[in-house]
Design an enzyme around this catalytic site. Structure first.
Site, PDB file in Angstrom:
ATOM      1  N   TYR A 154       0.831  -1.216   0.000  1.00  0.00           N
ATOM      2  CA  TYR A 154       0.000   0.000   0.000  1.00  0.00           C
ATOM      3  C   TYR A 154       0.859   1.257   0.000  1.00  0.00           C
ATOM      4  CZ  TYR A 154      -3.336   3.515   1.357  1.00  0.00           C
ATOM      5  OH  TYR A 154      -4.113   4.634   1.368  1.00  0.00           O
ATOM      6  N   TRP A 171       1.042   5.709  -1.603  1.00  0.00           N
ATOM      7  CA  TRP A 171       0.737   6.671  -2.659  1.00  0.00           C
ATOM      8  C   TRP A 171       1.835   6.775  -3.708  1.00  0.00           C
ATOM      9  CZ3 TRP A 171      -2.611  11.476  -2.665  1.00  0.00           C
ATOM     10  CH2 TRP A 171      -3.845  11.212  -2.050  1.00  0.00           C
TER      11      TRP A 171
END
Ligand code: PGD
Length: 786
Positions: free
Chosen positions: A115, A117
């Site tokens: 996970y 960005w």
């Protein structure tokens, strides 16, 4: 993109926090806002100052213990030294290790949830790259949901039907301005978060969106323990609620609407199911506790009369209810968005233009922006033959408890036995809660692989660290859903050290593993950009009748404009005709009471929204020992932990520590002064921070943003004090509930005390032993163990 005779390279680029222009002279790069952007973000300052920071990972590196003793569980992860190796040796070691793990333990034993960005480009999007790579070589255990709005991602599809997540369908800001008289903003409208969006923002509207509402005559009511709009000069009223108690306030609003017969019975009958059972709960029928204003006042600290007046005002004026994602990032985080929908249903406004409910306003730039009429390019990830999945924030539970059963959205599952963790483009030692527990979880796998630009705490916890380029060192295409430009991301500079693109690295590994063609499809990076752009161009022509220039022209222009579609109203088609556009719920209607959730038999969620007393809140037992409520929210000076090394982030630090804001009353009671270094402590951990006294923060509340790089004073003891100010040493790893199993990281109870010891140095940005020495003096590939 131009290169002049003096060797100055100019071009366009973009980031999650905005598009920009660059001018590169040799190794130095200056950036300036893109002329398209009327209100560029100060976060751009972090870019040039980070590019050649000492924290960059310059060479492939392998943890000494792993190299000497081979793969296996190891508590030295995080404190061990590294050995820099040549690319050839690294690829050989990693390819052999992947072949061994897939051969002996199977694809399910590889965790590739990864996970994070990462970076803004659509092709070099690290998560897409790692997922495509792992799919090409056999698959992986994946993660589901996000740390941003993981509870909403599970509850909203149960209440509003499949397809409703927190990115989709938000009502356009301009429709709110045109139609609403009152916006009640649970969590407020923190414009700092509206400067960023995954994939980038080319036209910032952050401060303008709430201002435009006020200019249009809309009243703003902010429900938040922290004042936000006054600070940017936007007039608003504020209810300074006790943190983590919005559900009690909302239930009391429902109670007043109910007893004063202000709810819209016709709307509820036509568009929803299960209202009567919820109404009985609000009235106190099953438990003898009426959820009235007096009851809620005790919990949320807002006078009962104010609650009743608010309910009346909401029923008499054209009201839009907005809610930030932060409200669902807490214990029982499923309840606030569920109840937000129910309140708007009681008001009968759901689906009306500019009214009803909206989730995520004040949480990201593109919420409330118009949808695009064309699809943006994305890298296909291939398909994963492995079924195993965990809720994203259960990573520590999974690593610590292989085979342990867990619940997730009605399913009973067991955690897989993970042998290899592969991370690319995320920083779990920033984003996860209870970092000491996470460190003990990361000691369990046989091998941890991390691709990183920087020596983050996650990179330190890896066995194999792969230096990845930053976006200015490579070409890409930047775009985001609901942002009106596609940006050519030109390369500004050569990579630092020996850094390579994630794509190049995966391509080489895939080739060694016999999956090169499946991964690259015979294209290099530029070939992929041309291919993705061509697909976008054809789709725009065929589906929207828009003719875009060819790739070379797009590359020369630096951007093309993307048309927006008709302004959206959340649930508009359903309201217009619920029979023609039923929701994809079992009933086709809004599920105020959900029989599906009831059937799961959870005691911590359902069958309708309810007040569950959290463990960490100011009204609970724990507050006797830890009387301050910490709000651990998104930072104003960086995105998450990204570029904490940069000028904008560094300028905000106090004596090198992350600022913590506290009300003057609490500071006086503790004898603290502005600028003091203080220690935040609770049963989970402790950290230092620099004090800012600020009456925008409610008494008994402190605010410390996430993202200061984790810096335990004793690297060998992950439970030791973080000297820098990472709040995730204080937050607990408790999930929201058995339904969504999402993160509750926004909240923790703490005490704050003066720090009187000698100030420990900040070492978070120093590369680990081995990496630092070699990057200064050794030639590439100088591997003492080879
Ligand atoms: P970032 O700091 O953005 O945090 O968590 P996330 O892991 O996304 O990490 C991205 C990493 O990717 C950085 O370390 C960066 O260096 C690296 N990177 C950037 N570009 C590249 C690249 O091209 N290649 C590679 N390989 N790496 C790259 C964010 C998460 O934190 C989120 S979304 C939320 S909403 C949560 N919020 C909270 C909260 O409110 N409160 C608490 N306590 N905790 C939270 N954690 C969550």
């Amino acid at each position: 993109m131009t290169d002049d005779s003096a060797g100055v390279r100019r071009g366009t680029h973009t980031s999650h926090w905005g598009a920009y222009l660059f001018e590169a002279r040799g190794e130095s790069v200056e950036v300036s806002p893109h002329p398209l952007d009327p209100a560029p973000s100060a976060l751009l300052r972090n870019v040039p100052s980070s590019l050649r920071h000492r924290a960059r990972v310059r060479r492939p590196a392998v943890r000494r213990g792993w190299l000497e003793h081979g793969p296996g569980p190891d508590a030295r992860r995080g404190s061990d030294a590294f050995v820099e190796v040549s690319w050839d040796r690294l690829e050989g070691l990693l390819a052999d290790e992947l072949a061994r793990i897939y051969g002996t333990s199977g694809a399910t034993s590889v965790f590739g949830g990864s996970y994070g960005w990462g970076s803004a480009g659509r092709f070099h999007h690290p998560q897409s790259q790692v997922h495509r790579f792992l799919n090409a070589i056999g698959g992986y255990t994946r993660s589901s949901g996000t740390y941003s709005f993981g509870a909403a991602q599970v509850i909203l599809p149960r209440v509003l039907g499949r397809g409703f997540d927190s990115w989709s369908g938000g009502t356009d800001w301009s429709l709110i301005a045109e139609n609403a008289e009152l916006v009640v903003a649970f969590g407020g409208l923190p414009t700092k978060n509206m400067a960023v969006t995954s994939g980038g923002v080319t036209r910032h509207h952050a401060d303008d969106s709430p201002r435009a509402l006020v200019d249009a005559g809309v009243d703003l009511l902010v429900v938040s323990p922290i004042e936000q709009l006054a600070q940017i000069g936007v007039p608003s009223r504020r209810l300074a609620i006790r943190p983590a108690t919005d559900v009690a306030l909302m239930l009391a609003i429902a109670h007043t609407l109910l007893v004063e017969k202000r709810h819209d019975r016709a709307f509820l009958d036509r568009y929803s199911v299960g209202f009567d059972e919820f109404a009985a709960y609000v009235a106190g029928v099953p438990d003898g506790v009426a959820k009235d204003a007096a009851w809620a006042a005790e919990i949320c600290g807002i006078p009962a009369d104010d609650i009743r007046s608010l309910a009346r005002e909401m029923s008499e004026r054209r009201t839009m209810i907005t809610m930030t994602w932060s409200l669902q990032r807490g214990e029982h985080g499923e309840q606030p968005p569920w109840l937000g929908v129910v309140l708007a249903a009681m008001l009968g406004t759901l689906g009306s233009p500019g009214l009803g409910f909206g989730h995520g306003y004040g949480s990201a730039a593109n919420m409330g922006a118009s949808p695009l009429a064309v699809a943006i390019p994305t890298l296909p990830q291939g398909s994963n033959p492995v079924d195993a999945v965990i809720p994203v924030s259960r990573i520590a539970d999974m690593l610590l408890g292989p085979g342990e059963p867990f619940d997730f959205d009605g399913r009973r599952m067991a955690y897989p036995d993970i042998r290899l963790v592969y991370w690319c483009g995320g920083n779990p030692f920033h984003h996860h809660q209870d970092l000491a527990r996470l460190a003990s979880a990361f000691a369990r796998p046989e091998t941890v692989v991390v691709h990183e630009n920087m020596w983050t705490a996650t990179a330190r916890h890896a066995d194999i660290v792969i230096p990845a380029t930053m976006t200015l060192e490579r070409e890409d295409i930047g775009a985001s859903k609901r942002d009106p430009h596609l940006i050519a991301m030109h390369r500004a500079v050569d990579p630092v050290g020996e850094a390579r693109d994630d794509f190049t690295i995966f391509g080489a590994l895939a080739t060694r593993l016999g999956a090169g063609e499946a991964f690259t499809e015979g294209r290099d990076a530029r070939g992929w950009l041309r291919h993705l752009y061509a697909g976008f161009r054809t789709a725009a022509s065929e589906r929207a009748g828009i003719e875009y220039p060819d790739f070379d022209e797009f590359w020369r222009l630096g951007y093309v404009e993307l048309p927006t579609a008709e302004r959206a109203t959340f649930l508009g088609p359903f309201r217009d005709d619920p029979d023609a556009h039923p929701l994809r719920t079992p009933s086709g209607r809004i599920e105020i009471t959900s029989e599906t959730i009831r059937s799961f038999g959870y005691d911590d969620c359902g069958p309708h929204p309810r007040w569950f007393e959290p463990v960490e809140w100011l009204g609970g037992e724990l507050a006797a020992r830890f009387p301050l409520h910490l709000v651990a929210d998104q930072p104003k000076t960086r995105l998450h932990s990204q570029l904490d090394t940069g000028a904008e982030s560094q300028d905000s630090k106090i004596a090198g520590r992350e600022p913590v804001r506290m009300n003057p009353i609490d500071a006086a009671a503790r004898g603290l002064a502005d600028g003091d270094v203080v220690r935040l402590v609770n049963d989970v951990g402790s950290c230092l921070a620099g004090l800012v006294i600020d009456d925008a923060v409610r008494p008994s509340v402190v605010q410390l943003a996430t993202g200061a790089w984790w810096d335990p004073i004793d690297r060998e003891d992950p439970g030791s004090m973080c000297v820098h100010g990472n709040p995730n040493v204080l937050t607990s790893d408790r999930p929201t509930s058995r339904l969504a199993q999402s993160t509750g990281g926004q909240h923790a109870l703490v005490e704050v005390e003066p720090y009187t010891g000698v100030l420990p140095p900040i070492r978070a940005y120093d590369p680990p032993l081995g990496a630092a020495a070699a990057s200064r003096s050794s030639p590439a590939g100088d591997d003492p163990l080879q």
